[in-house]
Enzyme design. Structure first.
Site, PDB file in Angstrom:
ATOM      1  N   ARG A 238      25.151  22.854  25.468  1.00 52.09           N
ATOM      2  CA  ARG A 238      24.183  23.942  25.168  1.00 52.09           C
ATOM      3  C   ARG A 238      22.890  23.842  25.961  1.00 52.09           C
ATOM      4  NH1 ARG A 238      26.177  22.881  19.977  1.00 52.09           N
ATOM      5  NH2 ARG A 238      27.733  24.416  19.393  1.00 52.09           N
TER       6      ARG A 238
ATOM      7  N   LYS B 245      18.022  32.307  37.699  1.00 46.08           N
ATOM      8  CA  LYS B 245      19.277  33.041  37.535  1.00 46.08           C
ATOM      9  C   LYS B 245      20.410  32.117  37.958  1.00 46.08           C
ATOM     10  CE  LYS B 245      18.140  37.926  38.031  1.00 46.08           C
ATOM     11  NZ  LYS B 245      18.311  39.138  38.868  1.00 46.08           N
TER      12      LYS B 245
ATOM     13  N   GLU C  90      16.589  37.839  53.028  1.00 46.10           N
ATOM     14  CA  GLU C  90      15.837  37.742  51.760  1.00 46.10           C
ATOM     15  C   GLU C  90      14.341  37.524  52.043  1.00 46.10           C
ATOM     16  OE1 GLU C  90      17.291  38.478  48.954  1.00 46.10           O
ATOM     17  OE2 GLU C  90      19.386  37.828  49.019  1.00 46.10           O
TER      18      GLU C  90
ATOM     19  N   LYS D  52       8.134  35.544  45.082  1.00 44.59           N
ATOM     20  CA  LYS D  52       9.176  35.538  44.046  1.00 44.59           C
ATOM     21  C   LYS D  52       8.627  34.991  42.731  1.00 44.59           C
ATOM     22  CE  LYS D  52      13.776  34.823  42.562  1.00 44.59           C
ATOM     23  NZ  LYS D  52      15.178  34.653  42.832  1.00 44.59           N
TER      24      LYS D  52
ATOM     25  N   GLU E 131      14.248  39.828  33.584  1.00 46.79           N
ATOM     26  CA  GLU E 131      14.546  41.132  34.197  1.00 46.79           C
ATOM     27  C   GLU E 131      14.657  42.273  33.180  1.00 46.79           C
ATOM     28  OE1 GLU E 131      17.035  40.916  37.746  1.00 46.79           O
ATOM     29  OE2 GLU E 131      17.701  42.953  37.330  1.00 46.79           O
TER      30      GLU E 131
ATOM     31  N   ARG F 267      11.314  42.653  37.566  1.00 46.31           N
ATOM     32  CA  ARG F 267      12.088  41.681  38.354  1.00 46.31           C
ATOM     33  C   ARG F 267      13.197  42.349  39.163  1.00 46.31           C
ATOM     34  NH1 ARG F 267      14.245  35.563  36.991  1.00 46.31           N
ATOM     35  NH2 ARG F 267      15.435  35.371  38.905  1.00 46.31           N
TER      36      ARG F 267
ATOM     37  N   ASN G 274      15.944  42.983  43.773  1.00 50.36           N
ATOM     38  CA  ASN G 274      17.298  43.382  44.159  1.00 50.36           C
ATOM     39  C   ASN G 274      17.328  44.525  45.159  1.00 50.36           C
ATOM     40  OD1 ASN G 274      18.851  41.547  42.721  1.00 50.36           O
ATOM     41  ND2 ASN G 274      18.512  42.677  40.826  1.00 50.36           N
TER      42      ASN G 274
ATOM     43  N   HIS H 135      20.511  45.287  46.997  1.00 48.94           N
ATOM     44  CA  HIS H 135      21.591  44.503  46.393  1.00 48.94           C
ATOM     45  C   HIS H 135      22.670  45.361  45.735  1.00 48.94           C
ATOM     46  CE1 HIS H 135      18.881  41.260  47.247  1.00 48.94           C
ATOM     47  NE2 HIS H 135      19.582  40.354  46.612  1.00 48.94           N
TER      48      HIS H 135
ATOM     49  N   HIS I 187      26.036  44.258  46.895  1.00 50.74           N
ATOM     50  CA  HIS I 187      27.070  43.688  46.016  1.00 50.74           C
ATOM     51  C   HIS I 187      28.366  44.480  46.125  1.00 50.74           C
ATOM     52  CE1 HIS I 187      24.108  41.387  43.171  1.00 50.74           C
ATOM     53  NE2 HIS I 187      24.316  40.762  44.305  1.00 50.74           N
TER      54      HIS I 187
ATOM     55  N   HIS J 182      26.244  37.055  51.741  1.00 51.93           N
ATOM     56  CA  HIS J 182      25.369  37.766  50.802  1.00 51.93           C
ATOM     57  C   HIS J 182      24.167  38.383  51.539  1.00 51.93           C
ATOM     58  CE1 HIS J 182      23.203  38.631  47.094  1.00 51.93           C
ATOM     59  NE2 HIS J 182      22.152  37.996  47.583  1.00 51.93           N
TER      60      HIS J 182
HETATM   61  P1  NAD Z   1      26.164  29.200  50.428  1.00 50.30           P
HETATM   62  O1  NAD Z   1      25.719  28.426  49.270  1.00 50.30           O
HETATM   63  O2  NAD Z   1      27.581  29.640  50.474  1.00 50.30           O
HETATM   64  O3  NAD Z   1      25.809  28.401  51.745  1.00 50.30           O
HETATM   65  C1  NAD Z   1      26.159  28.954  52.983  1.00 50.30           C
HETATM   66  C2  NAD Z   1      27.005  28.000  53.833  1.00 50.30           C
HETATM   67  O4  NAD Z   1      26.152  27.029  54.418  1.00 50.30           O
HETATM   68  C3  NAD Z   1      28.056  27.234  53.065  1.00 50.30           C
HETATM   69  O5  NAD Z   1      29.189  27.080  53.876  1.00 50.30           O
HETATM   70  C4  NAD Z   1      27.387  25.890  52.850  1.00 50.30           C
HETATM   71  O6  NAD Z   1      28.298  24.847  52.652  1.00 50.30           O
HETATM   72  C5  NAD Z   1      26.635  25.725  54.134  1.00 50.30           C
HETATM   73  N1  NAD Z   1      25.461  24.892  54.096  1.00 50.30           N
HETATM   74  C6  NAD Z   1      24.542  24.815  53.113  1.00 50.30           C
HETATM   75  N2  NAD Z   1      23.506  24.063  53.500  1.00 50.30           N
HETATM   76  C7  NAD Z   1      23.788  23.639  54.744  1.00 50.30           C
HETATM   77  C8  NAD Z   1      23.088  22.831  55.683  1.00 50.30           C
HETATM   78  N3  NAD Z   1      21.870  22.388  55.436  1.00 50.30           N
HETATM   79  N4  NAD Z   1      23.679  22.584  56.861  1.00 50.30           N
HETATM   80  C9  NAD Z   1      24.912  23.105  57.140  1.00 50.30           C
HETATM   81  N5  NAD Z   1      25.598  23.886  56.318  1.00 50.30           N
HETATM   82  C10 NAD Z   1      25.034  24.157  55.130  1.00 50.30           C
HETATM   83  O7  NAD Z   1      25.289  30.553  50.586  1.00 50.30           O
HETATM   84  P2  NAD Z   1      23.753  30.898  50.359  1.00 50.30           P
HETATM   85  O8  NAD Z   1      23.457  31.980  51.310  1.00 50.30           O
HETATM   86  O9  NAD Z   1      22.901  29.698  50.325  1.00 50.30           O
HETATM   87  O10 NAD Z   1      23.751  31.495  48.882  1.00 50.30           O
HETATM   88  C11 NAD Z   1      24.447  32.666  48.574  1.00 50.30           C
HETATM   89  C12 NAD Z   1      24.691  32.684  47.094  1.00 50.30           C
HETATM   90  O11 NAD Z   1      23.436  32.714  46.407  1.00 50.30           O
HETATM   91  C13 NAD Z   1      25.457  33.899  46.612  1.00 50.30           C
HETATM   92  O12 NAD Z   1      26.441  33.481  45.723  1.00 50.30           O
HETATM   93  C14 NAD Z   1      24.410  34.735  45.903  1.00 50.30           C
HETATM   94  O13 NAD Z   1      24.966  35.523  44.871  1.00 50.30           O
HETATM   95  C15 NAD Z   1      23.501  33.682  45.373  1.00 50.30           C
HETATM   96  N6  NAD Z   1      22.145  34.138  45.103  1.00 50.30           N
HETATM   97  C16 NAD Z   1      21.607  33.842  43.913  1.00 50.30           C
HETATM   98  C17 NAD Z   1      20.315  34.223  43.617  1.00 50.30           C
HETATM   99  C18 NAD Z   1      19.696  33.808  42.327  1.00 50.30           C
HETATM  100  O14 NAD Z   1      18.604  34.300  42.008  1.00 50.30           O
HETATM  101  N7  NAD Z   1      20.314  32.926  41.584  1.00 50.30           N
HETATM  102  C19 NAD Z   1      19.550  34.900  44.572  1.00 50.30           C
HETATM  103  C20 NAD Z   1      20.134  35.173  45.809  1.00 50.30           C
HETATM  104  C21 NAD Z   1      21.431  34.780  46.067  1.00 50.30           C
HETATM  105  N1  GLY Z   2      17.609  37.391  43.442  1.00 57.45           N
HETATM  106  C1  GLY Z   2      17.166  38.270  42.413  1.00 57.45           C
HETATM  107  C2  GLY Z   2      16.461  37.618  41.301  1.00 57.45           C
HETATM  108  O1  GLY Z   2      16.270  36.436  41.281  1.00 57.45           O
HETATM  109  O2  GLY Z   2      16.091  38.281  40.364  1.00 57.45           O
END
Ligand code: NAD
Ligand code: GLY
Length: 361
Positions: free
Chosen positions: A118, A140, A182, A224, A234, A238, A242, A245, A249, A262
């Site tokens: 939890r 998030k 972003e 942010k 949100e 907030r 997006n 997005h 998406h 993404h």
């Molecule tokens: P990712 O986590 O898939 O990383 C991208 C690639 O880079 C992967 O292959 C990873 O293994 C590689 N990688 C990571 N760090 C590295 C490094 N230092 N050197 C070499 N390779 C490296 O993608 P991302 O763009 O970091 O994140 C995208 C995800 O984030 C999506 O799932 C999206 O929905 C999510 N997201 C979440 C929020 C949130 O608020 N929680 C906001 C934006 C995006």
């Molecule tokens: N990436 C959108 C949020 O964090 O709200």
């Protein structure tokens, strides 16, 4: 090193930004509670950075969970492997989870921390530009479902975020560009001065100049953090985070998770959103051109994939989390640096913008 705070009352936390800041563990080790740790990483990042991280954590009982790499693995099955590992090693409620990776690892590790017994503590060590400026900040967490992106999740804030810029050296160019989408988003939605700064410094940023990157990550996190502090879960504002997005998406879901990055999908989505804002008479054609120019200098796509048709787009956009009572809500620009959320856009206008961007009927 730069530092800022996400102000959320008793859930407030610091963000540390700098070169080699991960190795400065005196700074962030104080946010670990208990003796048990679980580092969650993936098969790409773990070989690069996990040994050095572990060397900082002498004296702790460290469990390592290495996930398969890729958005297509951001699901409940993969999440379950984290729970299997935690339970098999009798990790208790005072365990701290550490996310070492990009947004995929961060979102899954954070969601595991939100659910395990939890809720346990977790720390974000983002390793992509996108995760440093966006996903590691704001709490998030979650996973994808085959019917929609990020549809299963929770708000769960980390104890701290450690953005070590030195790890960006190994990030592939395409991933770096996805992160820039972003970064540019913050300029568009709430920070016109930052947008101008990005226009002036885009060449140096794309060359990964460390001082410029530190500034870009810091200013993105400041923007942010301000939005999150105002509306953590949100209920309103907030949603401006997006921008692009809802379109993005839809692209990610239609193309199959992992096919379009993404940030790439968000870039094409932001162009559609800014163009729609122009159609509504809210921004000038010059703003559309400046947005496209900056995104293209960051090597990002400006158009949606040619494989998608109009019905598919609209159907997938209808599943967006911002939809209320069947009404599509979009983030659009009232002006450069001033985003709003609106449900007052005729679907016919959305269709026109999509068609003008090459989406077939
Ligand atoms: P990712 O986590 O898939 O990383 C991208 C690639 O880079 C992967 O292959 C990873 O293994 C590689 N990688 C990571 N760090 C590295 C490094 N230092 N050197 C070499 N390779 C490296 O993608 P991302 O763009 O970091 O994140 C995208 C995800 O984030 C999506 O799932 C999206 O929905 C999510 N997201 C979440 C929020 C949130 O608020 N929680 C906001 C934006 C995006
Ligand atoms: N990436 C959108 C949020 O964090 O709200």
């Amino acid at each position: 090193m730069k530092q800022l705070n996400v102000d959320l009352g008793d859930r407030s936390y610091p963000i540390f930004i700098g070169s080699e800041v991960m190795a400065n563990s005196d700074l962030w080790r104080q946010f670990i509670r208990g003796k048990q740790l679980c580092i969650v990483s993936n098969e790409t990042v773990a070989p690069l950075y996990l040994p050095a991280l572990k060397a900082q954590l002498d004296g702790f009982d460290v469990l390592e969970v290495v996930l398969p790499d890729g958005e297509q693995h951001k699901n409940l099955n993969t999440l379950n492997t984290i729970f299997d590992a935690l339970l098999s090693r009798n990790q208790n409620r005072s365990t701290t989870l550490i996310a070492l990776g990009g947004g995929v690892v961060g979102d899954m590790c954070g969601f595991a921390a939100a659910c395990y017994q939890r809720g346990v503590n977790f720390i974000q060590l983002p390793t992509t530009l996108l995760s440093m400026v966006d996903s590691s900040v704001g709490g998030k967490t979650g996973v994808n479902h085959s019917l929609g992106k990020n549809m299963i999740g929770a708000f769960h804030q980390p104890q701290c975020v450690v953005a070590d810029l030195s790890v960006l050296g190994s990030l592939p160019d395409k991933e770096f560009s996805a992160g820039m989408a972003e970064v540019i988003k913050y300029g568009l939605i709430c920070d016109v001065t930052f947008f101008q700064w990005l226009e002036d410094n885009i060449v140096g940023l794309m060359a990964r100049d460390t001082a410029l990157l530190a500034e870009a990550v810091y200013r993105s996190c400041v923007d942010k953090a301000a939005v999150v502090a105002e509306d953590e879960t949100e209920q309103g504002r907030r949603a401006i985070l997006n921008l692009g997005h809802t379109f993005g998406h839809a692209i990610e879901t239609a193309e199959g998770y992992g096919s379009w990055l993404h940030g790439e999908a968000v870039a094409a989505g932001m162009v559609l959103a800014v163009t729609l804002s122009e159609k509504l008479g809210w921004v000038s054609a010059e703003v559309v051109e400046r947005s496209k120019s900056l995104l293209s200098k960051a090597n990002l796509p400006l158009l949606p994939p040619s494989s998608m048709n109009l019905d598919q787009f609209l159907q997938l956009m209808g599943r967006d989390k911002k939809v209320i009572d069947g009404r599509l809500r979009l983030v659009l620009l009232k002006a450069l640096g001033d985003a709003i959320v609106t449900s007052d856009v005729p679907v016919s206008m959305v269709k026109t913008v999509l068609q003008e961007a090459g989406v077939k009927a």
